[in-house]
Design an enzyme around this catalytic site. Structure first.
Site, PDB file in Angstrom:
ATOM      1  N   HIS A   1       0.833  -1.210   0.000  1.00 29.56           N
ATOM      2  CA  HIS A   1       0.000   0.000   0.000  1.00 29.56           C
ATOM      3  C   HIS A   1       0.863   1.254   0.000  1.00 29.56           C
ATOM      4  O   HIS A   1       1.206   1.793   1.047  1.00 29.56           O
ATOM      5  CB  HIS A   1      -0.914  -0.032   1.232  1.00 29.56           C
ATOM      6  CG  HIS A   1      -1.963   1.024   1.237  1.00 29.56           C
ATOM      7  ND1 HIS A   1      -3.131   0.894   1.964  1.00 29.56           N
ATOM      8  CD2 HIS A   1      -2.045   2.220   0.616  1.00 29.56           C
ATOM      9  CE1 HIS A   1      -3.877   1.971   1.780  1.00 29.56           C
ATOM     10  NE2 HIS A   1      -3.233   2.797   0.979  1.00 29.56           N
TER      11      HIS A   1
ATOM     12  N   ASP B   1       0.832   2.815   3.666  1.00 29.27           N
ATOM     13  CA  ASP B   1       0.018   3.886   3.085  1.00 29.27           C
ATOM     14  C   ASP B   1       0.870   5.122   2.804  1.00 29.27           C
ATOM     15  O   ASP B   1       0.400   6.260   2.941  1.00 29.27           O
ATOM     16  CB  ASP B   1      -1.171   4.235   3.990  1.00 29.27           C
ATOM     17  CG  ASP B   1      -2.287   4.946   3.233  1.00 29.27           C
ATOM     18  OD1 ASP B   1      -2.133   5.192   2.018  1.00 29.27           O
ATOM     19  OD2 ASP B   1      -3.308   5.258   3.867  1.00 29.27           O
TER      20      ASP B   1
HETATM   21  O1  DOR Z   1      -4.303   9.901   3.905  1.00 28.31           O
HETATM   22  C1  DOR Z   1      -4.446   9.444   2.769  1.00 28.31           C
HETATM   23  N1  DOR Z   1      -3.653   9.843   1.760  1.00 28.31           N
HETATM   24  N2  DOR Z   1      -5.422   8.573   2.543  1.00 28.31           N
HETATM   25  C2  DOR Z   1      -5.744   8.194   1.300  1.00 28.31           C
HETATM   26  O2  DOR Z   1      -6.704   7.470   1.145  1.00 28.31           O
HETATM   27  C3  DOR Z   1      -5.004   8.708   0.142  1.00 28.31           C
HETATM   28  C4  DOR Z   1      -3.669   9.175   0.520  1.00 28.31           C
HETATM   29  C5  DOR Z   1      -3.034  10.035  -0.550  1.00 28.31           C
HETATM   30  O3  DOR Z   1      -2.957   9.580  -1.687  1.00 28.31           O
HETATM   31  O4  DOR Z   1      -2.630  11.160  -0.237  1.00 28.31           O
HETATM   32 ZN    ZN Z   2      -3.795   4.689   0.790  1.00 32.81          ZN
END
Ligand code: DOR
Ligand code: ZN
Length: 443
Positions: free
Chosen positions: A61, A304
């Site tokens: 991710h 993430d």
């Molecule tokens: O905090 C986040 N940033 N959540 C997301 O779903 C997308 C991500 C981003 O691409 O900046």
């Molecule tokens: Zn994400």
């Protein structure tokens, strides 16, 4: 006499069946032998005594910003960060600018990796209101790890919010779909209750527990109705983790490093640099996330990784960009959690190798076993080092974990038999390739 291109000598290998001090022999980019190779010839050797040999760790991710703003990050910078941080592969999200939602852009991105990526890369394809019909064929394109659906809005323009459209997405294709689960209607309905310049901790009050939980209840009802497997990304609440235990027939679960490491005190300390979606919450949810790691609810841990410019992060809430860097820091921080006794090294490998392999159907990675890709993360569990902002190679140049002292550090990354990082140095030209998936064409 047996001969190998590379032999890893005497490391503590984290094998699927337990840990063993042994040797690993590599030929033509794949694992050719595991066992006592003292009498074998080796063109190249790495002395792994005192180190742990893990299968190459995968971050399933990440949001590399390419195409996008190279002053924030491009694909080379993001994958350079990954190998410095001990990752052998990343799966890259589709909410770039423009987003990856059709065949042309997917083909472009696959070609673009060559000569630019330092680690191997899997490709997400984004669902939009315009490509629902095409998803069934898009998910079968080579090197696609999954379709990604933003059921609640976040960074970028991808959004499929209503039940009828979500059901149509689930009926288009067969593979497991990855969801950003926050209820868009509740998000929008509650937004007027907040005003610009309010303290950053309002982020978790606006995007509250019910926002995530309602999104997940809606998705599980539709997944059961259609029989379409789901993977809920970044599950962030105790309520969802408890609820999802009853949906293992249709659902797998990702939890983020951030939700295992940070609580709401981060808003006061870091301001905009603590803002992400779904939000960092209070300690009750962090404890639930660790309990879900311990009892097996969690299949995958990801970072993430979502870089933004400092200017975008420093705008007043709620206009500050959501998303935190993490691809370079997830492995040191998880090793620190291992040393603190929060999980075992074998469970970490389960969450960052076997888990991604199972959930996404990776071909030839995620397992220290003969015939698999010779991807390794070599870690020194005794090495102590502090994460410093100056170490971060993504041009945006910040990490929410600056100053965090980690015990346990990745000291080498090997990808398909080639040493990509050793002792904090990236070695050679970018050799990354696209990751293969069993259910995609050309695997
Ligand atoms: O905090 C986040 N940033 N959540 C997301 O779903 C997308 C991500 C981003 O691409 O900046
Ligand atoms: Zn994400």
């Amino acid at each position: 006499m047996a001969s190998f291109d590379l032999v890893l000598r005497g490391g503590t290998c984290v094998l699927p069946w337990g840990q063993e001090i042994t040797d690993v022999g590599v030929r033509e980019g794949r694992i050719a032998a595991i066992g006592d190779l003292r009498s074998a010839a080796a063109a190249n050797e790495v002395d792994c005594r005192g180190l742990h040999v893990l299968p190459g760790l995968i971050d399933a991710h990440v949001h590399l910003r390419d195409p996008g703003d190279p002053a924030v990050e491009n694909l080379s910078d993001g994958t350079r960060a990954a190998v410095l941080g001990g990752l052998a592969a990343v799966f890259d999200m589709p909410n770039t600018a423009p987003s990856i939602t059709d065949r042309e852009r997917l083909d472009w991105k696959r070609d673009y990796l060559g000569g630019r990526a330092f680690c191997d890369v899997g490709l997400y394809v984004g669902a939009s209101m315009k490509n629902i019909e095409e998803l069934a064929s898009l998910e079968l394109q080579p090197n696609v790890c999954a379709v990604k659906v933003f059921a609640g809005s976040s960074t970028g323009d991808l959004l499929v919010a209503d039940d009828a459209s979500l059901e149509a997405v689930m009926r288009s294709g067969r593979r497991r779909i990855c969801y950003h689960s926050e209820d868009e209607y509740r998000l929008q309905a509650r937004k007027p209750e907040f005003t610009s310049g309010m303290p950053h901790r309002n982020h978790m009050i606006w995007r509250d527990v019910e926002c995530a939980f309602l999104g997940t209840r809606r998705l599980m009802a539709l997944a059961r109705k259609t029989g379409r497997p789901a993977h809920i990304l970044h599950v962030s609440t105790a309520e969802e983790l408890d609820y999802l235990k009853d949906f293992r027939d249709v659902c797998t679960v990702e939890v983020l490093l951030n939700h295992l490491t940070q609580t709401d005190e981060a808003y006061d300390r870091l301001g905009g640099y603590a803002v992400m979606n779904p939000p960092i919450r209070d300690a009750r949810h962090m404890e639930a996330a660790w309990a879900a790691v311990a009892d097996g609810t969690v299949d995958v841990i990801g970072s993430d990784h979502a870089p933004h410019s400092r200017a975008a992060k420093e705008r007043p809430w709620p206009d500050c960009a959501a998303g935190l860097t993490g691809v370079q820091t997830i492995v040191p921080l998880m090793l620190d959690h291992v040393n603190a006794g929060r999980l075992s090294l074998s469970r970490l490998v389960d969450l960052m190798c076997a888990g991604p392999a199972r959930v996404y159907g990776v071909v030839g990675k995620g397992r220290l076993a003969a015939g698999y890709d010779a991807d390794f993360t070599l870690v020194d569990m005794k090495k102590t080092r502090t994460i410093e902002e100056s170490w971060i190679v993504s041009p945006c140049g910040w990490t929410p974990f600056a100053g965090h002292r980690c015990t346990g550090w990745p000291v080498a990354t090997v990808i398909r038999g080639g040493v990509a990082m050793r002792e904090d140095e990236v070695i050679g030209a970018p050799q990354g390739q696209a990751v293969r998936f069993a259910e995609a064409r050309g695997a």
